[in-house]
Write a protein that holds these residues in place. Structure first.
Motif, PDB file in Angstrom:
ATOM      1  N   ASN A 275       4.794  -4.777 -18.731  1.00 57.38           N
ATOM      2  CA  ASN A 275       4.304  -4.674 -17.353  1.00 57.38           C
ATOM      3  C   ASN A 275       4.382  -2.940 -17.327  1.00 57.38           C
ATOM      4  N   ILE A 277       3.731  -0.254 -14.158  1.00 59.41           N
ATOM      5  CA  ILE A 277       3.168  -0.112 -12.604  1.00 59.41           C
ATOM      6  C   ILE A 277       3.216   1.574 -12.446  1.00 59.41           C
ATOM      7  N   TYR A 305      -1.293  -1.912 -11.133  1.00 59.68           N
ATOM      8  CA  TYR A 305      -0.425  -2.689 -11.930  1.00 59.68           C
ATOM      9  C   TYR A 305      -1.305  -3.155 -13.109  1.00 59.68           C
ATOM     10  N   TRP A 316       2.671  -0.379  -2.246  1.00 60.70           N
ATOM     11  CA  TRP A 316       4.120  -0.754  -2.332  1.00 60.70           C
ATOM     12  C   TRP A 316       4.877  -0.373  -1.302  1.00 60.70           C
ATOM     13  N   TYR A 327       6.011  -4.757  -4.417  1.00 61.34           N
ATOM     14  CA  TYR A 327       4.508  -4.422  -4.855  1.00 61.34           C
ATOM     15  C   TYR A 327       3.622  -5.822  -4.404  1.00 61.34           C
ATOM     16  N   ILE A 337       4.916 -10.514 -11.668  1.00 58.22           N
ATOM     17  CA  ILE A 337       4.511  -9.910 -12.899  1.00 58.22           C
ATOM     18  C   ILE A 337       5.163 -10.723 -13.949  1.00 58.22           C
ATOM     19  N   THR A 342       9.659  -3.559 -17.732  1.00 52.79           N
ATOM     20  CA  THR A 342       8.750  -2.971 -17.100  1.00 52.79           C
ATOM     21  C   THR A 342       8.768  -1.512 -16.891  1.00 52.79           C
TER      22      THR A 342
END
Length: 356
Positions: A275, A277, A305, A316, A327, A337, A342
């Motif tokens: 992930n 972000i 994302y 967010w 998020y 997610i 992440t």
């Protein structure tokens, strides 16, 4: 064997306190035995991957690591389940690695100084903050009684204590300031000496962090999904030019820094993430030295994302230091997610990622 016994001991302490981990309340058994089964598995709050019940309630470290070319590679950074990158003064960025399985690492770092906005980002994980000094703007927060930190020099640069300074060591293969490290054993000994809890503190910790998808979230449900095979953050971090390339065979993004693979010095392996972000954040310049301020507590900012080669626009929210950042997609639903690590890039509002 010594580390295994430590894991059991600290996990038992967390069980006695009723710490909530991964949405599961770890509470004393009806018999009051506080028995920890080493083979029992629970989902990690960081990645959703299975971890032992003994490991889950232990506090992570939040360790400050540099992005300087001369400082690469960092050691132990591949163990970061959540990796933050944020700009600082001098048009450079710095990294903060949230590492939960630090106990057995022989070398962690190199380690650099902290900024106050990193403390705000870190506290939602209730970590042991590991840094090598800082700046005067950290003074009030770093010295607050709820913050447990280890620092090799005065904790806010121009003053403060040096908690756990004996846990740090220098190597001879690099020149200062790029040669300061610590280890899992050093952190454990320092925490024990300082009276820091090695277990998550229920009076501070909120386990409701990420919401993980059941199965794999391909983002195909979003008709307006963005392309996300390559995520280029060079507009956000012009010094590191951090970028990610999606590998469909592994389902992971491979991270690059300074135009090369971003690797861990312990393993030689490239950093990978499920992930990505990008968190657009209000900011300001504080003084003539260029020190920055970031509004990490907010309910009105947006971002992006990326996962599985696609991306979506998000918003967010974060209510306080210890409140997890949440998020949401453009429909107001909390995003789900994917299982795995992440990366979170805290972007100065006005700087956008490139994606294709």
């Amino acid at each position: 064997m010594k580390m295994k016994n430590l894991l059991k001991k600290t996990a038992a302490t967390a069980l006695a306190a009723g710490v909530c981990v991964s949405g599961i309340l770890l509470a004393p058994s009806p018999s009051g035995s506080n028995l920890v089964l080493a083979d029992e598995q629970v989902p990690s709050v960081y990645t959703n991957e299975p971890v032992s019940a003994a490991q889950a309630p232990l506090r992570p470290i939040a360790v400050m690591m540099p992005t300087d070319k001369k400082a690469q590679p960092s050691y132990g950074i591949g163990n970061a389940k959540v990796l933050y990158e944020v700009m600082e003064e001098g048009d450079m960025s710095r990294q903060m690695a949230i590492i939960d399985d630090w106990q057995g690492l022989s070398q962690i770092g190199n380690i650099r100084s902290c900024r106050d906005y990193y403390i705000s980002l870190a506290t939602e994980w209730d970590p042991i903050l590991v840094h090598f000094g800082g700046v005067v703007y950290m003074k009030d927060r770093i010295s607050a009684p709820d913050i447990n930190n280890l620092s090799g020099i005065s904790e806010y640069g121009v003053g403060g204590d040096k908690p756990g300074a004996g846990a740090f060591f220098r190597t001879s293969n690099r020149k200062a300031p790029h040669n300061t490290y610590t280890s899992g054993e050093g952190i454990t000994n320092a925490c024990n000496s300082l009276g820091y809890s090695l277990s998550l503190r229920p009076e501070h910790y909120n386990a409701s962090h990420f919401t993980f998808a059941q199965g794999v979230n391909t983002l195909e449900q979003y008709g307006n999904a963005l392309p996300g095979n390559v995520v280029d953050l060079s507009n956000i971090f012009p010094y590191t030019k951090s970028s990610f390339t999606y590998n469909p065979q592994t389902g992971l993004y491979q991270k690059n820094i300074h135009g090369k693979a971003h690797t861990d010095g312990l393993t030689g392996q490239q950093l990978t993430f499920s992930n990505i972000i990008v968190q657009n954040t209000k900011w300001s310049k504080r003084d003539a030295k260029g020190y920055l301020a970031f509004q990490t507590i907010d309910s009105s900012s947006d971002g992006y994302y990326f996962t599985q080669g696609r991306g979506i626009h998000i918003t967010w929210k974060k209510a306080s230091d210890y409140s997890p950042t949440k998020y949401y997609d453009d429909n107001g639903n909390e995003i789900q997610i994917n299982t795995g690590k992440t990366y979170i890039g805290i972007a100065q509002e006005g700087r956008s990622p490139l994606y294709s």
